[in-house]
Enzyme design. Structure first.
Site, PDB file in Angstrom:
ATOM      1  N   CYS A   2      42.157  23.896  47.682  1.00 35.23           N
ATOM      2  CA  CYS A   2      42.774  23.048  48.700  1.00 35.23           C
ATOM      3  C   CYS A   2      44.176  22.655  48.261  1.00 35.23           C
ATOM      4  O   CYS A   2      44.463  22.536  47.078  1.00 35.23           O
ATOM      5  CB  CYS A   2      41.965  21.794  49.009  1.00 35.23           C
ATOM      6  SG  CYS A   2      40.290  22.098  49.571  1.00 35.23           S
ATOM      7  N   ARG A  27      45.936  28.142  47.861  1.00 36.40           N
ATOM      8  CA  ARG A  27      44.917  27.241  47.328  1.00 36.40           C
ATOM      9  C   ARG A  27      43.738  27.065  48.291  1.00 36.40           C
ATOM     10  O   ARG A  27      42.718  26.465  47.928  1.00 36.40           O
ATOM     11  CB  ARG A  27      45.527  25.878  47.013  1.00 36.40           C
ATOM     12  CG  ARG A  27      46.623  25.914  45.978  1.00 36.40           C
ATOM     13  CD  ARG A  27      47.196  24.529  45.765  1.00 36.40           C
ATOM     14  NE  ARG A  27      46.238  23.680  45.076  1.00 36.40           N
ATOM     15  CZ  ARG A  27      46.275  23.389  43.781  1.00 36.40           C
ATOM     16  NH1 ARG A  27      47.240  23.887  43.032  1.00 36.40           N
ATOM     17  NH2 ARG A  27      45.375  22.596  43.235  1.00 36.40           N
ATOM     18  N   TRP A  74      40.007  24.671  51.470  1.00 28.83           N
ATOM     19  CA  TRP A  74      38.975  25.609  51.021  1.00 28.83           C
ATOM     20  C   TRP A  74      37.665  24.842  51.114  1.00 28.83           C
ATOM     21  O   TRP A  74      37.454  23.867  50.407  1.00 28.83           O
ATOM     22  CB  TRP A  74      39.245  26.060  49.589  1.00 28.83           C
ATOM     23  CG  TRP A  74      38.282  27.106  49.096  1.00 28.83           C
ATOM     24  CD1 TRP A  74      38.383  28.451  49.253  1.00 28.83           C
ATOM     25  CD2 TRP A  74      37.068  26.874  48.361  1.00 28.83           C
ATOM     26  NE1 TRP A  74      37.305  29.087  48.671  1.00 28.83           N
ATOM     27  CE2 TRP A  74      36.485  28.138  48.113  1.00 28.83           C
ATOM     28  CE3 TRP A  74      36.417  25.739  47.892  1.00 28.83           C
ATOM     29  CZ2 TRP A  74      35.298  28.289  47.410  1.00 28.83           C
ATOM     30  CZ3 TRP A  74      35.220  25.886  47.199  1.00 28.83           C
ATOM     31  CH2 TRP A  74      34.680  27.152  46.962  1.00 28.83           C
ATOM     32  N   ASN A 100      41.342  16.443  47.986  1.00 27.54           N
ATOM     33  CA  ASN A 100      40.851  17.597  47.238  1.00 27.54           C
ATOM     34  C   ASN A 100      39.785  17.101  46.278  1.00 27.54           C
ATOM     35  O   ASN A 100      39.945  16.036  45.670  1.00 27.54           O
ATOM     36  CB  ASN A 100      41.962  18.257  46.422  1.00 27.54           C
ATOM     37  CG  ASN A 100      42.979  18.950  47.280  1.00 27.54           C
ATOM     38  OD1 ASN A 100      42.804  19.091  48.481  1.00 27.54           O
ATOM     39  ND2 ASN A 100      44.063  19.380  46.666  1.00 27.54           N
ATOM     40  N   GLY A 101      38.722  17.868  46.085  1.00 32.07           N
ATOM     41  CA  GLY A 101      37.674  17.476  45.157  1.00 32.07           C
ATOM     42  C   GLY A 101      36.344  17.301  45.852  1.00 32.07           C
ATOM     43  O   GLY A 101      36.161  17.679  47.012  1.00 32.07           O
ATOM     44  N   GLU A 486      37.583  43.416  34.023  1.00 30.70           N
ATOM     45  CA  GLU A 486      38.689  42.902  34.836  1.00 30.70           C
ATOM     46  C   GLU A 486      39.017  43.848  35.981  1.00 30.70           C
ATOM     47  O   GLU A 486      39.287  43.415  37.104  1.00 30.70           O
ATOM     48  CB  GLU A 486      39.916  42.673  33.955  1.00 30.70           C
ATOM     49  CG  GLU A 486      41.177  42.239  34.690  1.00 30.70           C
ATOM     50  CD  GLU A 486      41.046  40.922  35.430  1.00 30.70           C
ATOM     51  OE1 GLU A 486      41.946  40.624  36.247  1.00 30.70           O
ATOM     52  OE2 GLU A 486      40.050  40.186  35.221  1.00 30.70           O
ATOM     53  N   LYS A 490      38.847  42.844  39.978  1.00 30.08           N
ATOM     54  CA  LYS A 490      39.961  42.977  40.925  1.00 30.08           C
ATOM     55  C   LYS A 490      39.510  43.714  42.184  1.00 30.08           C
ATOM     56  O   LYS A 490      39.855  43.325  43.302  1.00 30.08           O
ATOM     57  CB  LYS A 490      41.134  43.738  40.281  1.00 30.08           C
ATOM     58  CG  LYS A 490      41.897  42.962  39.247  1.00 30.08           C
ATOM     59  CD  LYS A 490      42.803  41.905  39.823  1.00 30.08           C
ATOM     60  CE  LYS A 490      42.228  40.535  39.818  1.00 30.08           C
ATOM     61  NZ  LYS A 490      41.770  39.926  38.624  1.00 30.08           N
ATOM     62  N   GLU A 493      37.241  41.388  44.267  1.00 34.55           N
ATOM     63  CA  GLU A 493      37.952  40.247  44.843  1.00 34.55           C
ATOM     64  C   GLU A 493      38.700  40.597  46.116  1.00 34.55           C
ATOM     65  O   GLU A 493      38.685  39.831  47.085  1.00 34.55           O
ATOM     66  CB  GLU A 493      38.960  39.681  43.834  1.00 34.55           C
ATOM     67  CG  GLU A 493      38.359  38.863  42.717  1.00 34.55           C
ATOM     68  CD  GLU A 493      39.426  38.351  41.774  1.00 34.55           C
ATOM     69  OE1 GLU A 493      39.408  37.161  41.449  1.00 34.55           O
ATOM     70  OE2 GLU A 493      40.288  39.148  41.352  1.00 34.55           O
ATOM     71  N   HIS A 509      21.707  52.797  29.635  1.00 37.23           N
ATOM     72  CA  HIS A 509      20.641  51.791  29.570  1.00 37.23           C
ATOM     73  C   HIS A 509      20.411  51.133  30.921  1.00 37.23           C
ATOM     74  O   HIS A 509      19.973  49.985  30.988  1.00 37.23           O
ATOM     75  CB  HIS A 509      20.965  50.749  28.502  1.00 37.23           C
ATOM     76  CG  HIS A 509      21.014  51.292  27.121  1.00 37.23           C
ATOM     77  ND1 HIS A 509      19.875  51.632  26.415  1.00 37.23           N
ATOM     78  CD2 HIS A 509      22.062  51.598  26.316  1.00 37.23           C
ATOM     79  CE1 HIS A 509      20.219  52.108  25.235  1.00 37.23           C
ATOM     80  NE2 HIS A 509      21.535  52.098  25.149  1.00 37.23           N
ATOM     81  N   LYS A 608      42.946  29.878  44.782  1.00 41.17           N
ATOM     82  CA  LYS A 608      43.622  30.145  43.518  1.00 41.17           C
ATOM     83  C   LYS A 608      43.209  29.209  42.391  1.00 41.17           C
ATOM     84  O   LYS A 608      42.808  29.642  41.327  1.00 41.17           O
ATOM     85  CB  LYS A 608      45.137  30.050  43.739  1.00 41.17           C
ATOM     86  CG  LYS A 608      45.968  30.472  42.528  1.00 41.17           C
ATOM     87  CD  LYS A 608      45.804  31.937  42.252  1.00 41.17           C
ATOM     88  CE  LYS A 608      46.681  32.404  41.106  1.00 41.17           C
ATOM     89  NZ  LYS A 608      46.415  33.808  40.783  1.00 41.17           N
TER      90      LYS A 608
END
Length: 613
Positions: A2, A27, A74, A100-101, A486, A490, A493, A509, A608
């Site tokens: 947010c 955000r 968000w 926010n929170g 990573e 990517k 995402e 395995h 973000k």
């Protein structure tokens, strides 16, 4: 998560607020809204969707007000829609606020308020705060400022709050706990935001609020910072230069592509002043100041989340191989809840691009409580982690706007590599010849990163060949195993293709069961020390008709002949190879996502700066 922006001054607030929301959209981007005080009345505009949708419903020319608050969301409590969007107003409409929170005991207060006759339109915890502030103000005959202080002593959770009261049309109130909030100081004007990005074009003077602090802003009276115990606080003013061009696309179609292409420069920036080949020097300031103590640490514990956790996994190899210091890597989100064994002989290194990651901050607080030394590696100047750690290092990557992290990864890894080499030399774990070899590799690092970027068209072609896949497997070994993780992250995402990263030897395995002629398998094969083992893993995939995309060292004819597609990276000392081998994986994910019509910079469900659990 947010974004908040607020303004108080002689300019029109609406254009500043909307421009700020556009800059903070990374955000959160499922809904947005603004409130202003016009003719002593609160006017609120909000809607579902990105900031552009809000912009369409606001007539900026008609809003003359010089005071306002704004928010881009968000979602945590309640689905994204017009009603759940912020700002939220009190029952009588006199108070409006953005938040926010997460307020953990909001249900308890909601029940009390409903019994007192308050009604609710939204599903959010934030609307409870708006009503509760009105309740405290009226029930106990308090000023808005005092009602806010008393309310915050009763609620449990995390918050960055900015509040307007139509009965005080020249004042903004703001408060912070576990969620970032910065105040910008101008000439007879004030700005408030989640970070400095949206307000840096107006001022370079900032106050970063600490936890449990409230600030009252008034053009005539200036500002006052005070604690929840009503003790005055002297806020430190920091001068920060936010370059506007760094938060614009600069001709690139997406921030993510811009930030991938910036990495030749940001890798160099991360080394600037910390490395000099002629002087045969590696010297990271935050480490140098405490190097005798740090070099004697019994154990390093790296805590991080997401991409930063992958950075930490690479660093584990580096600290143990080069500096010979035992090292452990922890998900910060798990570390904080599992009663970890920590003592004064440990150093906890927190890695976070934003410096505001809630889980990482919580892990640091546990470490500090138990006597460990703490070290922060962050990108954002003035962020919370920089203020609570004993020492640390900035990565100097510049603002990263794309939600999927790219240049932050390589900058963090560059700093950690420098630290491992510096500790290894200080501890006598690497000899002069090996030290010189590391220095020579560091000297070529940024140039070699740039050489990879010129292969963009080739990587784009490979992306076109596999863009329709539903699954992908990434394999790496040794120091490049975390790069496989990573690369898979990517792709997940931004393209929404299911992807997994594995150590190549682990494929047989279990994951080998997934391989068929439709499965792209991306192999990071730049480790010369175990190349024969990697070739065996590739052969196992080929025997099952998997599609091999290999990231290889330049001129490696043996691997070229085995791969269906290959991407060459310049050869470099193996310990430094992850900084280079990750770049083609970033480009591959980017191009696949674009070809699939995905929103590259603002992927669904993501934001973000993760400032909530």
């Amino acid at each position: 998560m947010c974004g908040i922006v607020a303004y108080l001054g002689s300019r029109k607030a609406a254009p500043i607020l909307l421009d700020g929301l556009y800059k903070l959209e990374y955000r959160g981007y499922d809904s947005s809204g603004i409130s202003v005080i016009e003719d002593n009345q609160i006017q609120t505009y909000k809607c579902q969707g990105k900031v552009g949708a809000l912009d369409q419903i606001i007539d900026q020319d008609s809003i003359k007000s010089g005071i306002g608050i704004a928010h881009t969301r968000w979602a945590t409590h309640g689905v994204p829609n017009d009603v759940n969007a912020h700002p939220h107003n009190s029952q009588d409409g006199s108070i409006t606020l953005v938040h926010n929170g997460i307020i953990e005991n909001y249900q308890t207060w909601k029940k009390i308020l409903m019994e007192a006759g308050y009604t609710f339109k939204s599903e959010t915890d934030t609307e409870v705060l708006a009503h509760l502030l009105e309740y405290f103000k009226k029930e106990y005959d308090l000023s808005t400022e005092e009602a806010l202080r008393q309310m915050l002593n009763k609620v449990v959770g995390a918050y960055a709050l900015v509040i307007l009261d139509q009965n005080a049309p020249d004042t903004i109130l703001a408060a912070r706990k576990s969620s970032p909030l910065v105040v910008g100081l101008g000439e007879n004007e004030f700005f408030v935001a989640s970070d400095a990005t949206p307000i840096g074009q107006y001022t370079d003077q900032f106050i970063f609020l600490d936890d449990d602090q409230i600030i009252s802003l008034n053009v005539k009276d200036g500002y006052r910072i005070f604690s929840l115990d009503n003790e005055d606080v002297l806020g430190e003013i920091k001068e920060i230069d936010v370059k506007v061009e760094e938060i614009e696309k600069g001709g690139y179609p997406h921030f993510m592509l811009k930030e991938i292409h910036q990495q030749a420069q940001t890798v160099a920036d991360s080394m600037r002043g910390r490395f000099n080949l002629k002087e045969r020097r590696v010297s990271v300031g935050g480490l140098l100041d405490h190097i005798d103590k740090i070099s004697k640490m019994e154990r390093l514990i790296l805590v991080a989340c997401g991409t930063s956790w992958h950075t930490a996994l690479v660093a584990e190899y580096l600290f143990e191989e080069i500096a010979r210091i035992p090292c452990e890597v922890e998900y910060a989100s798990e570390f904080r809840y599992r009663n970890p064994i920590i003592d004064e002989g440990d150093m906890v290194i927190a890695i976070s691009q934003s410096g505001e990651t809630a889980d990482t901050i919580a892990a640091l607080n546990i470490a500090k409580e138990r006597g460990a030394m703490t070290y922060g590696i962050v990108n954002a100047v003035g962020s919370s982690i920089t203020r609570i750690t004993d020492t640390g290092t900035y990565t100097h990557a510049g603002p990263e706007i794309g939600v999927a992290s790219t240049k932050a990864f390589t900058s963090q890894l560059t700093v950690l590599t420098l630290m491992a080499i510096q500790l290894g030399k200080h501890n006598g774990k690497i000899n002069d010849e090996e030290y010189q070899s590391y220095l020579e590799s560091l000297d070529t690092l940024s140039v070699k990163a740039g050489q990879i970027l010129v292969q963009d068209d080739k990587i784009k072609y490979i992306a076109s060949e596999i863009k329709s896949a539903n699954n992908a497997l990434y394999l790496g070994r040794g120091v490049n195993f975390p790069v496989a993780l990573e690369g898979a992250l990517k792709l997940k995402e931004i393209s929404y293709i299911h992807a997994e990263g594995y150590p190549a030897a682990e494929m047989k395995h279990g994951p080998i069961a997934l391989i068929d002629l439709y499965m792209p398998v991306i192999v990071i094969a730049t480790n010369e020390s175990i190349q024969d083992k990697l070739i065996s893993n590739i052969e196992e995939v080929k025997a099952r008709k998997g599609i091999i995309i290999a990231v290889i060292n330049e001129g490696d004819e043996r691997l070229k002949s085995l791969a269906d597609y290959y991407i060459e990276v310049p050869q470099i000392k193996e310990a430094l190879s992850p900084i280079l081998s990750v770049i083609p994986l970033q480009l591959l994910a980017y191009h696949i996502a674009v070809m699939r019509g995905c929103d590259v910079d603002q992927p669904r469900n993501l934001a973000k700066s993760v400032t909530v659990e």
